[in-house]
Enzyme design. Structure first.
Site, PDB file in Angstrom:
ATOM      1  N   LYS A 138       0.835  -1.203   0.000  1.00 15.93           N
ATOM      2  CA  LYS A 138       0.000   0.000   0.000  1.00 15.93           C
ATOM      3  C   LYS A 138       0.869   1.252   0.000  1.00 15.93           C
ATOM      4  O   LYS A 138       0.667   2.173  -0.801  1.00 15.93           O
ATOM      5  CB  LYS A 138      -0.919   0.014   1.222  1.00 15.93           C
ATOM      6  N   ASP A 156      -6.495   1.228   1.114  1.00 13.07           N
ATOM      7  CA  ASP A 156      -6.578   1.466   2.554  1.00 13.07           C
ATOM      8  C   ASP A 156      -7.953   1.026   3.045  1.00 13.07           C
ATOM      9  O   ASP A 156      -8.717   0.386   2.312  1.00 13.07           O
ATOM     10  CB  ASP A 156      -6.308   2.939   2.870  1.00 13.07           C
TER      11      ASP A 156
END
Length: 268
Positions: A138, A156
């Site tokens: 991420k 997220d």
């Protein structure tokens, strides 16, 4: 004039893969129109600064990180600065972000790794980034998309929640979500889509009670009705500086949005 949309999840039960892709791209287009101000909310001027800020953003808000990083970035400019950091001094600077001991450890190790493997320069490739301390997939996609201009999807908590609500995926694993959404949306749009979905999650499609009745995606969303559909009730749930503009975009009277909603902090 308010929307008169009552979609049902049954409408999407027999949706074909190509139908899902078309709907996803239409929703992505509406998100672009709904959130023209979407952007990376971490302040940075170099790829290394963005990497550091993203590491610090774990379990805290971007606002809190941006309060800490001006001092941090003046004190630590290069990978060598992080590698040579005094642990106690850095911990004190990072204390407001939470988990400051672990974050300090990650930043010092990051500095060492960059010196040992990359001549002190943050790499611009996914496989090299994820091999660095404190940087997962991420974080790597945030860095690639916003510092290097390489399209990437940032999965997220908001992105995971909304892509499931949108019916784009039925999946909780972030990596699987990334690949599934990548197949739906054109690569050139990945980075900005991430920002727009996150903005929508913070301002409209909240975790506990989404503002369904004041959402520009209502007609295309199989989860319509998860939150209040009555415009007056939904408008009160909008948050952020553009709350009244979001109401207008959804066909809802902006006067229904209380002043407190405009000033309210967005969902972290």
């Amino acid at each position: 004039m308010t929307q008169q949309v009552v979609p049902s999840a049954k409408r999407f039960a027999r949706e074909t893969p190509i139908g899902r892709k078309r709907r996803a791209r239409k929703m992505a287009k509406v998100l672009a129109e709904t959130h023209p101000d979407a952007h990376c909310e971490l302040d940075f001027t170099t790829p290394l600064e963005l990497a550091v800020a993203t590491i610090l953003s774990a379990q805290t808000t971007d606002v809190r990180v941006n309060q800490v990083t001006p001092t941090l970035f003046k004190r630590y400019v290069t990978a060598a600065d992080y590698a040579a950091a005094d642990r106690a001094e850095m911990e004190e600077l990072l204390r407001p972000t939470g988990f400051f001991r672990a974050k300090t450890d990650s930043l010092i190790k990051l500095g060492h790794a960059l010196l040992d493997k990359h001549d002190g320069v943050l790499p611009g490739k996914l496989d090299e980034l994820v091999a660095l301390p404190g940087i997962g997939r991420k974080t790597a996609n945030v860095i690639l998309g916003n510092a290097f201009g390489v399209p990437g999807l940032t999965v997220d908590t908001h992105f995971r929640r909304l892509t499931n609500r949108f019916g784009w995926v039925l999946e909780e694993d972030p990596v699987k979500i990334e690949f599934l959404v990548a197949d739906l949306i054109e690569k050139r749009d990945w980075t900005m889509l991430s920002h727009r979905v996150i903005f929508h999650g913070r301002r409209v499609c909240h975790a506990r009670k989404p503002a369904c009745g004041a959402c520009t995606l209502a007609a295309m969303c199989p989860s319509y009705g998860t939150g209040p559909t009555e415009p007056a009730a939904a408008a009160k749930l909008l948050k952020g500086p553009r709350a009244r503009e979001l109401a207008v975009a959804a066909g809802v009277d902006p006067e229904l949005v209380p002043a407190a909603a405009v000033a309210a902090p967005e969902e972290p």
